[in-house]
Design a protein around this motif. Structure first.
Motif, PDB file in Angstrom:
ATOM      1  N   GLY A  99       0.794  -1.215   0.000  1.00 18.37           N
ATOM      2  CA  GLY A  99       0.000   0.000   0.000  1.00 18.37           C
ATOM      3  C   GLY A  99       0.833   1.275   0.000  1.00 18.37           C
ATOM      4  N   PRO A 100       0.141   2.401   0.155  1.00 20.63           N
ATOM      5  CA  PRO A 100       0.813   3.706   0.091  1.00 20.63           C
ATOM      6  C   PRO A 100       1.861   3.902   1.186  1.00 20.63           C
ATOM      7  CG  PRO A 100      -1.572   3.967  -0.074  1.00 20.63           C
ATOM      8  CD  PRO A 100      -1.301   2.544   0.240  1.00 20.63           C
ATOM      9  N   ALA A 101       1.585   3.418   2.389  1.00 20.61           N
ATOM     10  CA  ALA A 101       2.534   3.609   3.487  1.00 20.61           C
ATOM     11  C   ALA A 101       3.864   2.939   3.178  1.00 20.61           C
ATOM     12  CB  ALA A 101       1.957   3.069   4.780  1.00 20.61           C
ATOM     13  N   ALA A 102       3.823   1.759   2.593  1.00 20.62           N
ATOM     14  CA  ALA A 102       5.060   1.054   2.254  1.00 20.62           C
ATOM     15  C   ALA A 102       5.816   1.789   1.149  1.00 20.62           C
ATOM     16  CB  ALA A 102       4.755  -0.373   1.828  1.00 20.62           C
ATOM     17  N   GLU A 103       5.096   2.327   0.183  1.00 20.67           N
ATOM     18  CA  GLU A 103       5.760   3.080  -0.884  1.00 20.67           C
ATOM     19  C   GLU A 103       6.419   4.337  -0.345  1.00 20.67           C
ATOM     20  OE1 GLU A 103       3.504   3.746  -4.473  1.00 20.67           O
ATOM     21  OE2 GLU A 103       2.380   1.893  -4.159  1.00 20.67           O
ATOM     22  N   ILE A 104       5.732   5.029   0.555  1.00 19.72           N
ATOM     23  CA  ILE A 104       6.303   6.246   1.142  1.00 19.72           C
ATOM     24  C   ILE A 104       7.511   5.892   1.998  1.00 19.72           C
ATOM     25  CG2 ILE A 104       5.837   8.137   2.757  1.00 19.72           C
ATOM     26  CD1 ILE A 104       2.929   8.108   1.712  1.00 19.72           C
ATOM     27  N   GLU A 105       7.443   4.785   2.721  1.00 16.51           N
ATOM     28  CA  GLU A 105       8.575   4.356   3.540  1.00 16.51           C
ATOM     29  C   GLU A 105       9.786   4.030   2.677  1.00 16.51           C
ATOM     30  OE1 GLU A 105       9.644   0.801   6.710  1.00 16.51           O
ATOM     31  OE2 GLU A 105       7.559   1.230   6.246  1.00 16.51           O
ATOM     32  N   LYS A 106       9.554   3.354   1.550  1.00 16.92           N
ATOM     33  CA  LYS A 106      10.661   3.049   0.640  1.00 16.92           C
ATOM     34  C   LYS A 106      11.254   4.318   0.060  1.00 16.92           C
ATOM     35  CE  LYS A 106       8.835  -1.424  -0.837  1.00 16.92           C
ATOM     36  NZ  LYS A 106       8.206  -2.145  -1.966  1.00 16.92           N
ATOM     37  N   GLN A 118      14.481  15.623  -2.905  1.00 18.65           N
ATOM     38  CA  GLN A 118      13.258  15.944  -2.172  1.00 18.65           C
ATOM     39  C   GLN A 118      12.080  16.089  -3.131  1.00 18.65           C
ATOM     40  OE1 GLN A 118      12.831  16.091   1.213  1.00 18.65           O
ATOM     41  NE2 GLN A 118      10.662  16.382   0.819  1.00 18.65           N
ATOM     42  N   ALA A 119      12.290  16.644  -4.305  1.00 19.17           N
ATOM     43  CA  ALA A 119      11.212  16.806  -5.289  1.00 19.17           C
ATOM     44  C   ALA A 119      10.710  15.435  -5.758  1.00 19.17           C
ATOM     45  CB  ALA A 119      11.701  17.635  -6.468  1.00 19.17           C
ATOM     46  N   GLU A 120      11.641  14.511  -5.995  1.00 21.74           N
ATOM     47  CA  GLU A 120      11.240  13.164  -6.408  1.00 21.74           C
ATOM     48  C   GLU A 120      10.471  12.455  -5.282  1.00 21.74           C
ATOM     49  OE1 GLU A 120      14.778  11.908  -9.519  1.00 21.74           O
ATOM     50  OE2 GLU A 120      15.187  11.845  -7.366  1.00 21.74           O
ATOM     51  N   PHE A 121      10.927  12.665  -4.030  1.00 18.07           N
ATOM     52  CA  PHE A 121      10.226  12.078  -2.901  1.00 18.07           C
ATOM     53  C   PHE A 121       8.803  12.622  -2.803  1.00 18.07           C
ATOM     54  CE2 PHE A 121       8.884  12.552   1.546  1.00 18.07           C
ATOM     55  CZ  PHE A 121       8.811  11.217   1.915  1.00 18.07           C
ATOM     56  N   ASP A 122       8.660  13.941  -2.975  1.00 12.63           N
ATOM     57  CA  ASP A 122       7.327  14.549  -2.909  1.00 12.63           C
ATOM     58  C   ASP A 122       6.419  14.018  -4.013  1.00 12.63           C
ATOM     59  OD1 ASP A 122       8.072  16.010  -0.709  1.00 12.63           O
ATOM     60  OD2 ASP A 122       8.639  17.794  -1.884  1.00 12.63           O
ATOM     61  N   GLU A 123       6.975  13.764  -5.195  1.00 10.53           N
ATOM     62  CA  GLU A 123       6.188  13.218  -6.304  1.00 10.53           C
ATOM     63  C   GLU A 123       5.749  11.778  -6.017  1.00 10.53           C
ATOM     64  OE1 GLU A 123       4.193  13.031  -9.908  1.00 10.53           O
ATOM     65  OE2 GLU A 123       4.994  14.775  -8.862  1.00 10.53           O
ATOM     66  N   ILE A 124       6.654  10.968  -5.486  1.00 12.88           N
ATOM     67  CA  ILE A 124       6.308   9.578  -5.122  1.00 12.88           C
ATOM     68  C   ILE A 124       5.246   9.576  -4.033  1.00 12.88           C
ATOM     69  CG2 ILE A 124       7.198   7.461  -4.075  1.00 12.88           C
ATOM     70  CD1 ILE A 124       9.881   8.050  -5.463  1.00 12.88           C
ATOM     71  N   LYS A 125       5.384  10.473  -3.076  1.00 13.76           N
ATOM     72  CA  LYS A 125       4.417  10.557  -1.987  1.00 13.76           C
ATOM     73  C   LYS A 125       3.044  10.983  -2.506  1.00 13.76           C
ATOM     74  CE  LYS A 125       3.747  12.874   2.433  1.00 13.76           C
ATOM     75  NZ  LYS A 125       4.339  13.822   3.400  1.00 13.76           N
ATOM     76  N   ARG A 126       3.039  11.946  -3.412  1.00 15.52           N
ATOM     77  CA  ARG A 126       1.761  12.408  -3.993  1.00 15.52           C
ATOM     78  C   ARG A 126       1.081  11.289  -4.767  1.00 15.52           C
ATOM     79  NH1 ARG A 126      -0.155  13.813  -8.574  1.00 15.52           N
ATOM     80  NH2 ARG A 126       1.792  13.685  -9.676  1.00 15.52           N
ATOM     81  N   LYS A 127       1.834  10.525  -5.555  1.00 20.97           N
ATOM     82  CA  LYS A 127       1.267   9.421  -6.330  1.00 20.97           C
ATOM     83  C   LYS A 127       0.759   8.303  -5.413  1.00 20.97           C
ATOM     84  CE  LYS A 127       3.874  10.016 -10.594  1.00 20.97           C
ATOM     85  NZ  LYS A 127       4.907   9.444 -11.483  1.00 20.97           N
ATOM     86  N   ALA A 128       1.516   8.033  -4.351  1.00 23.05           N
ATOM     87  CA  ALA A 128       1.104   6.967  -3.425  1.00 23.05           C
ATOM     88  C   ALA A 128      -0.184   7.342  -2.704  1.00 23.05           C
ATOM     89  CB  ALA A 128       2.217   6.700  -2.421  1.00 23.05           C
ATOM     90  N   LEU A 129      -0.295   8.573  -2.311  1.00 28.03           N
ATOM     91  CA  LEU A 129      -1.509   9.015  -1.609  1.00 28.03           C
ATOM     92  C   LEU A 129      -2.697   9.149  -2.553  1.00 28.03           C
ATOM     93  CD1 LEU A 129       0.017  11.608   0.875  1.00 28.03           C
ATOM     94  CD2 LEU A 129      -0.793   9.292   1.367  1.00 28.03           C
ATOM     95  N   ALA A 130      -2.426   9.364  -3.816  1.00 26.90           N
ATOM     96  CA  ALA A 130      -3.524   9.497  -4.799  1.00 26.90           C
ATOM     97  C   ALA A 130      -4.123   8.139  -5.149  1.00 26.90           C
ATOM     98  CB  ALA A 130      -3.000  10.184  -6.058  1.00 26.90           C
ATOM     99  N   SER A 131      -3.346   7.085  -5.035  1.00 27.37           N
ATOM    100  CA  SER A 131      -3.870   5.764  -5.427  1.00 27.37           C
ATOM    101  C   SER A 131      -4.573   5.061  -4.317  1.00 27.37           C
ATOM    102  CB  SER A 131      -2.726   4.865  -5.906  1.00 27.37           C
ATOM    103  OG  SER A 131      -1.781   4.666  -4.869  1.00 27.37           O
TER     104      SER A 131
END
Length: 131
Positions: A99-106, A118-131
């Motif tokens: 799930g999203p929590a695991a993706e954000i943790e990775k 940091q920009a790439e992290f914010d993009e991954i976080k945004r995509k994980a929370l959107a799904s």
């Protein structure tokens, strides 16, 4: 009219006999299934057990249950454990990455190691929370 010729206690007796008959066949088939699924004995031993169970059914089944009941339970436990492990593995394979929590943790681990910005992290976080 038929009910008048068949008293209530006879009905109860018939039901009891029918119940015992069904229970007997359940035990008989359970023993036969256990004989066929055994891997610790050879074909000759299986044939001897089956002949004993078929030719002298009550004695054969009772002797098998008395001598093999502990092993029957062990085989059942092993089969149940194998089925549970297979089910757990299937659930893990279907569930995906966690799930999203695991993706954000990775992504957080990658950010702290310096592999992503940091920009790439914010993009991954945004995509994980959107799904």
């Amino acid at each position: 009219m038929v009910a008048a010729d068949y008293p209530f206690l006879d009905v109860l007796w018939t039901m009891l006999i029918f119940f015992i008959w069904i229970a007997w066949f359940m035990i008989l088939f359970r023993v036969l299934i256990d004989i066929f699924r055994r891997h610790d004995i050879g074909g000759g031993s299986k044939v001897l057990w089956i002949v004993l169970v078929i030719l002298v059914p009550f004695l054969g089944v009772f002797v098998y249950i008395i001598t093999q009941s502990h092993h029957m339970a062990e085989r059942d436990m092993k089969q149940a454990a194998a089925a549970q492990a297979q089910f757990d593995e299937h659930v893990k394979s279907v569930a995906g990455s966690g799930g999203p929590a695991a993706e954000i943790e990775k992504a957080s681990a990658l950010l702290s190691s310096g592999a992503i910005t940091q920009a790439e992290f914010d993009e991954i976080k945004r995509k994980a929370l959107a799904s």
